[in-house]
Design a protein around this motif. Structure first.
Motif, PDB file in Angstrom:
ATOM      1  N   ASN A 168       6.272   8.673  -0.510  1.00 45.80           N
ATOM      2  CA  ASN A 168       5.040   8.788  -1.293  1.00 45.80           C
ATOM      3  C   ASN A 168       3.857   9.052  -0.375  1.00 45.80           C
ATOM      4  O   ASN A 168       3.900   8.755   0.812  1.00 45.80           O
ATOM      5  N   LYS A 169       2.818   9.613  -0.958  1.00 41.60           N
ATOM      6  CA  LYS A 169       1.571   9.942  -0.238  1.00 41.60           C
ATOM      7  C   LYS A 169       1.862  10.918   0.895  1.00 41.60           C
ATOM      8  O   LYS A 169       1.306  10.796   1.990  1.00 41.60           O
ATOM      9  N   GLY A 214       2.620   2.394  -2.353  1.00 39.09           N
ATOM     10  CA  GLY A 214       2.546   3.051  -3.654  1.00 39.09           C
ATOM     11  C   GLY A 214       3.548   2.513  -4.669  1.00 39.09           C
ATOM     12  O   GLY A 214       3.892   3.204  -5.622  1.00 39.09           O
ATOM     13  N   LYS A 215       3.972   1.266  -4.517  1.00 38.77           N
ATOM     14  CA  LYS A 215       4.939   0.671  -5.459  1.00 38.77           C
ATOM     15  C   LYS A 215       4.365   0.643  -6.882  1.00 38.77           C
ATOM     16  O   LYS A 215       5.003   1.096  -7.829  1.00 38.77           O
ATOM     17  N   SER A 216       3.152   0.091  -6.999  1.00 38.24           N
ATOM     18  CA  SER A 216       2.570  -0.035  -8.342  1.00 38.24           C
ATOM     19  C   SER A 216       2.269   1.347  -8.919  1.00 38.24           C
ATOM     20  O   SER A 216       2.474   1.586 -10.120  1.00 38.24           O
ATOM     21  N   THR A 217       1.812   2.249  -8.079  1.00 34.94           N
ATOM     22  CA  THR A 217       1.549   3.619  -8.528  1.00 34.94           C
ATOM     23  C   THR A 217       2.835   4.248  -9.051  1.00 34.94           C
ATOM     24  O   THR A 217       2.855   4.858 -10.126  1.00 34.94           O
ATOM     25  N   GLY A 244       0.792  -1.225   0.000  1.00 29.71           N
ATOM     26  CA  GLY A 244       0.000   0.000   0.000  1.00 29.71           C
ATOM     27  C   GLY A 244       0.823   1.273   0.000  1.00 29.71           C
ATOM     28  O   GLY A 244       0.273   2.375  -0.032  1.00 29.71           O
ATOM     29  N   ASN A 264      -7.696   5.466  -8.630  1.00 28.40           N
ATOM     30  CA  ASN A 264      -7.600   4.087  -8.140  1.00 28.40           C
ATOM     31  C   ASN A 264      -8.971   3.565  -7.738  1.00 28.40           C
ATOM     32  O   ASN A 264      -9.320   2.411  -7.998  1.00 28.40           O
ATOM     33  N   PRO A 270       3.850  13.889  -3.385  1.00 25.31           N
ATOM     34  CA  PRO A 270       2.792  14.273  -2.455  1.00 25.31           C
ATOM     35  C   PRO A 270       1.575  13.359  -2.534  1.00 25.31           C
ATOM     36  O   PRO A 270       1.389  12.670  -3.540  1.00 25.31           O
ATOM     37  N   SER A 326      -1.891  12.668  -3.559  1.00 26.03           N
ATOM     38  CA  SER A 326      -2.666  13.264  -4.649  1.00 26.03           C
ATOM     39  C   SER A 326      -4.077  12.700  -4.625  1.00 26.03           C
ATOM     40  O   SER A 326      -4.270  11.511  -4.913  1.00 26.03           O
TER      41      SER A 326
HETATM   42  N1  LIG Z   1       0.805   9.762  -4.216  1.00 27.51           N
HETATM   43  C1  LIG Z   1      -0.374   9.211  -3.944  1.00 27.51           C
HETATM   44  N2  LIG Z   1      -1.438   9.975  -3.620  1.00 27.51           N
HETATM   45  C2  LIG Z   1      -2.624   9.421  -3.305  1.00 27.51           C
HETATM   46  N3  LIG Z   1      -2.886   8.117  -3.294  1.00 27.51           N
HETATM   47  C3  LIG Z   1      -1.865   7.293  -3.613  1.00 27.51           C
HETATM   48  C4  LIG Z   1      -0.572   7.786  -3.965  1.00 27.51           C
HETATM   49  N4  LIG Z   1       0.219   6.727  -4.230  1.00 27.51           N
HETATM   50  C5  LIG Z   1      -0.554   5.629  -4.068  1.00 27.51           C
HETATM   51  N5  LIG Z   1      -1.795   5.961  -3.693  1.00 27.51           N
HETATM   52  C6  LIG Z   1      -2.913   5.052  -3.394  1.00 27.51           C
HETATM   53  O1  LIG Z   1      -2.505   4.147  -2.378  1.00 27.51           O
HETATM   54  C7  LIG Z   1      -3.079   2.861  -2.632  1.00 27.51           C
HETATM   55  C8  LIG Z   1      -1.975   1.836  -2.724  1.00 27.51           C
HETATM   56  O2  LIG Z   1      -1.170   2.136  -3.861  1.00 27.51           O
HETATM   57  P1  LIG Z   1      -0.432   0.985  -4.657  1.00 27.51           P
HETATM   58  O3  LIG Z   1       0.391   1.634  -5.689  1.00 27.51           O
HETATM   59  O4  LIG Z   1      -1.406  -0.054  -5.087  1.00 27.51           O
HETATM   60  O5  LIG Z   1       0.492   0.383  -3.498  1.00 27.51           O
HETATM   61  P2  LIG Z   1       1.400  -0.923  -3.485  1.00 27.51           P
HETATM   62  O6  LIG Z   1       1.646  -1.324  -4.898  1.00 27.51           O
HETATM   63  O7  LIG Z   1       2.641  -0.507  -2.763  1.00 27.51           O
HETATM   64  O8  LIG Z   1       0.646  -1.943  -2.698  1.00 27.51           O
HETATM   65  C9  LIG Z   1      -3.900   3.001  -3.906  1.00 27.51           C
HETATM   66  O9  LIG Z   1      -5.231   3.267  -3.555  1.00 27.51           O
HETATM   67  C10 LIG Z   1      -3.273   4.208  -4.594  1.00 27.51           C
HETATM   68  O10 LIG Z   1      -4.181   4.903  -5.424  1.00 27.51           O
END
Ligand SMILES: Nc1ncnc2c1ncn2[C@@H]1O[C@H](COP(=O)(O)OP(=O)(O)O)[C@@H](O)[C@H]1O
Ligand SMILES: [Mg+2]
Length: 262
Positions: free
Chosen positions: A198-199, A13-16, A11, A233, A224, A226
């Motif tokens: 992230n976040k 934000g790796k995939s993001t 969670g 998502n 930041p 976002s």
């Molecule tokens: N910079 C950001 N701002 C807002 N929400 C974010 C951000 N980065 C990730 N998220 C949200 O956090 C959640 C987890 O992100 P995700 O990329 O799936 O994490 P991971 O791959 O590490 O498990 C998702 O709902 C995604 O939209």
């Protein structure tokens, strides 16, 4: 060009980050995204890419076949290192049924947990390790590897064939502790690494940075929080159209510095 492994807490934000980087780097060259997370299913949506017809696991005969190779290697050398791909495999050599792309960005999937009682994900780790060890990238190509949460891929040696590791930390204590651990694993493996926050909401940034500084860790980039990314998502929409601002371009600059491109 480099192969980068993206790691961090679930969670964080790796995939993001992989999707944002793919978009950004895709403007300069070709990007191959490797989905090495055996559980989560959301990366294709973020990338606006359909799943390829086959995973690499399917292509190699399925999990039982790969598990058998893995067990044979363990019985032989005691190491999980298995040769499953030709040496110096290029992106163009990859079987078309295992790749799906839109011109600049393409992706492959290592394999997913598909059935109850099918057993652990060790064969996925061994396959990812072999794939990344043998994959060579051209000068206009980037490889971004999305991983499962935590540090299991370190134990499985998935990082062996990559050039650098990006460690994602969100504002949480567990995330900081995990990044600290992952850095020590990167050092043990002799891998270059960079930390991405992230976040991050304004008030959390100094706290997070201080917690990391107490562990001797400095962040290479801050993305930041976002609301637009979070909403995309929730709606199952791709991450495109400049959902992240200049921060992602600044991070790309830092990453190029990390891997010696600038
Ligand atoms: N910079 C950001 N701002 C807002 N929400 C974010 C951000 N980065 C990730 N998220 C949200 O956090 C959640 C987890 O992100 P995700 O990329 O799936 O994490 P991971 O791959 O590490 O498990 C998702 O709902 C995604 O939209
Ligand atoms: Mg993920």
């Amino acid at each position: 060009m480099p192969k980068l492994l993206v790691c961090g807490r679930g969670g964080s934000g790796k995939s993001t980050l992989v999707a944002l980087l793919a978009q950004c780097l895709g403007e300069e060259g070709k990007v191959l995204v490797v989905d090495a997370d055996e559980s989560n299913l959301g990366l294709g949506t973020m990338l606006r890419l359909q799943p390829p017809e086959k995973t690499l696991m399917d292509y190699l005969g399925g999990k039982p076949a790969v598990r058998e190779k893995l067990m044979a290697a363990l019985r032989g050398s005691g190491d999980e290192k298995v040769q499953m791909f030709a040496e110096k495999t290029t992106i163009d050599d990859l079987p078309p049924e295992c790749m799906y792309g839109n011109g600049q960005v393409a992706w492959v999937r290592i394999g997913k947990i598909e059935h109850v009682m099918e057993g652990c994900a060790c064969p996925m780790g061994a396959l990812a390790r072999s794939f990344l060890n043998n994959l060579i990238v051209g000068k206009d190509e980037w490889v971004l590897v999305d991983t499962e949460a935590g540090v299991e891929h370190f134990g499985r040696g998935v990082l062996e064939g990559v050039d650098a590791v990006l460690l994602v930390a969100e504002p949480s204590h567990e995330s900081v502790v995990l990044v600290d651990k992952a850095i020590s694993l990167c050092r043990e493996a002799g891998k270059r690494h960079a930390v991405v926050l992230n976040k991050v909401v304004e008030e959390a940034e100094p706290v997070l940075k201080k917690m990391l500084a107490e562990r001797g860790v400095e962040a290479s980039g801050v993305l930041p929080y976002s609301p637009a990314i979070s909403w995309a998502n929730l709606w199952g929409e791709p991450l495109e159209g400049g959902l992240m601002g200049s921060e992602i371009n600044a991070l790309v600059g830092k990453i190029k510095g990390l891997v010696g491109l600038i």
